[in-house]
Design an enzyme around this catalytic site. Structure first.
Site, PDB file in Angstrom:
ATOM      1  N   LYS A  47     -64.753  -2.286 -19.697  1.00  0.00           N
ATOM      2  CA  LYS A  47     -65.324  -3.571 -19.141  1.00  0.00           C
ATOM      3  C   LYS A  47     -64.521  -4.520 -18.449  1.00  0.00           C
ATOM      4  O   LYS A  47     -63.094  -4.221 -18.282  1.00  0.00           O
ATOM      5  CB  LYS A  47     -66.098  -3.879 -20.228  1.00  0.00           C
ATOM      6  N   TYR A  84     -47.903 -30.581  -5.182  1.00  0.00           N
ATOM      7  CA  TYR A  84     -48.957 -31.450  -5.789  1.00  0.00           C
ATOM      8  C   TYR A  84     -48.589 -32.480  -7.120  1.00  0.00           C
ATOM      9  O   TYR A  84     -47.843 -31.978  -7.900  1.00  0.00           O
ATOM     10  CB  TYR A  84     -50.336 -31.070  -6.273  1.00  0.00           C
TER      11      TYR A  84
HETATM   12  C1  LIG Z   1     -63.630  -4.084 -25.680  1.00  0.00           C
HETATM   13  C2  LIG Z   1     -64.491  -3.507 -26.962  1.00  0.00           C
HETATM   14  C3  LIG Z   1     -63.430  -2.396 -27.489  1.00  0.00           C
HETATM   15  C4  LIG Z   1     -62.159  -2.231 -27.357  1.00  0.00           C
HETATM   16  O1  LIG Z   1     -61.230  -3.115 -27.914  1.00  0.00           O
HETATM   17  P1  LIG Z   1     -59.574  -3.195 -27.710  1.00  0.00           P
HETATM   18  O2  LIG Z   1     -59.209  -4.068 -28.591  1.00  0.00           O
HETATM   19  O3  LIG Z   1     -59.029  -3.433 -26.285  1.00  0.00           O
HETATM   20  O4  LIG Z   1     -59.172  -1.821 -28.041  1.00  0.00           O
HETATM   21  C5  LIG Z   1     -64.102  -1.550 -28.512  1.00  0.00           C
HETATM   22  N1  LIG Z   1     -65.286  -1.917 -28.898  1.00  0.00           N
HETATM   23  C6  LIG Z   1     -66.158  -2.834 -28.352  1.00  0.00           C
HETATM   24  C7  LIG Z   1     -67.494  -3.022 -28.852  1.00  0.00           C
HETATM   25  C8  LIG Z   1     -65.689  -3.621 -27.241  1.00  0.00           C
HETATM   26  O5  LIG Z   1     -66.471  -4.568 -26.604  1.00  0.00           O
END
Ligand SMILES: *Cc1c(COP(=O)(O)O)cnc(C)c1O
Length: 372
Positions: free
Chosen positions: A40, A266
């Site tokens: 994601k 700035y």
């Molecule tokens: C993002 C996510 C993961 C992965 O988590 P990490 O800490 O990056 O391994 C696993 N399960 C769900 C539901 C997530 O949203």
């Protein structure tokens, strides 16, 4: 030089060989447990399409994303392995979820009814995963209502339950009590309900838990951060070859000699205490290099560390190189390695008071991703 770098002065470089090596190490480590890779948020900043394709090529079993739009992009890039949409779905997404052959999450009878009705109309099955809320209080059904929910969905027409999952709160902490309770709760609930339902995948593990909780593996695991190369538990031999594959690079765009007592950028938050050499780097907070790194961050030029001085601008920042030599066009590494020096993402995360996940997500689409 690729067109992307010609057209934009700074870029994110992804070492796909290292990424694929990480995948193979984790595949081995997981053994017969299926490997679901969550990609994601633009694959944690690494670029969704290229990472999706590389993951498929490297033998990942499943991909997971938060939202439908991310999954559609993967299908449009000819990624054909199963994709699980983790986030809550909306009624008007159901037809596309099925059209693009996506698996998705259900955590309410209401949504399950909507999906079943739609599937009945088009005479097609939906493949779903049911989420149990074992402690996040985010999405998912409560443990005490899960048995009846599981029964209910199983009796609905055209719904094929492929998985049951949950998410951990504190898995990066070794022997954490809440995590232990979450895993125990998930184990006993699924043992009770899935009895006789063969082929339903139980999954709860993330990066933290595959390192700290060997009893969290079940049928499938979802470790992401570690696949991108960030492992916390440096003692685990099996994972010791895991390494980051993400670098942020640029080129010096301007060089000048600045006199003593001159304010930089700035607000003049930095004032030179002697005559010095200042170089300008065309990266700013508009790219995701956070403004809070002003007068705190470091960059690498010619294998040496130099401080970011003055307030970081939207598109540029300044670096004090003292008496050292550097020329316009020299490579600047803002994250990653150069010769024997390194700016790890962890360093940026500490300076920004956040975690690695968030730092990787800062970097937006303005920076081209270059895959090597
Ligand atoms: C993002 C996510 C993961 C992965 O988590 P990490 O800490 O990056 O391994 C696993 N399960 C769900 C539901 C997530 O949203």
């Amino acid at each position: 030089m690729t067109k992307e770098i010609r057209n934009h002065p700074s870029w994110i470089e992804i070492n796909l060989n290292q990424f694929k090596k990480n995948i193979s190490i984790i595949k081995n480590y997981l053994g017969k447990t299926l490997f679901c890779l969550p990609i994601k948020a633009n694959a944690y900043g690494h670029g969704l399409r290229a990472i999706g394709k590389a993951s498929e090529d490297a033998g990942v079993d499943y991909l997971a994303v938060a939202h439908l739009q991310e999954a559609i992009k993967l299908r449009e890039s000819n990624v054909n392995i199963p994709i699980l949409v983790l986030g809550a779905i909306h009624e008007d997404q159901i037809s596309d979820l099925i059209f693009y052959n996506l698996e998705f999450t259900l955590s309410s009878k209401f949504k399950a009814d909507l999906v079943s009705k739609h599937c009945n109309k088009i005479k097609k099955n939906a493949i779903v995963h049911l989420e149990i809320d074992s402690g996040m209080q985010r999405t998912g059904v409560r443990p005490d209502t899960f048995p009846s929910f599981f029964d209910y969905v199983n009796r609905l027409e055209y719904l094929n339950v492929r998985g049951v999952y949950s998410h951990l709160v504190n898995s990066e902490i070794f022997a954490d009590q809440t995590t232990t309770e979450q895993i125990d709760c998930f184990k006993s609930l699924t043992e009770e309900c899935l009895n006789g339902h063969l082929g339903v995948l139980r999954h709860i593990a993330n990066s933290g838990s595959i390192q700290n909780f060997p009893n969290s593996f079940f049928d499938m695991a979802r470790p992401s951060l570690i696949t991108f190369g960030y492992s916390r538990n440096k003692e685990l031999k099996a994972l010791s070859e895991i390494a980051p594959c993400f670098s942020l690079k640029s080129k010096i765009s301007y060089f000048k000699v600045v006199n003593k007592n001159q304010g930089i950028s700035y607000g003049h938050s930095y004032v030179t205490d002697k005559q010095t050499r200042i170089v300008t780097v065309p990266v700013g907070y508009g790219d995701g290099y956070r403004r809070c790194l002003s007068n705190k961050g470091f960059v690498l030029i010619r294998g040496k560390r130099f401080p970011v001085v003055g307030t970081i601008c939207m598109d540029q920042l300044m670096v004090d190189i003292g008496d050292e030599e550097a020329y316009v066009g020299d490579e600047v590494v803002l994250i990653g390695k150069q010769d024997n020096e390194e700016i790890p993402v962890e360093e940026i995360a500490t300076l920004c008071n956040t975690n690695i996940h968030e730092v990787l997500c800062f970097f937006n689409g303005r920076l081209p991703r270059v895959y090597t």
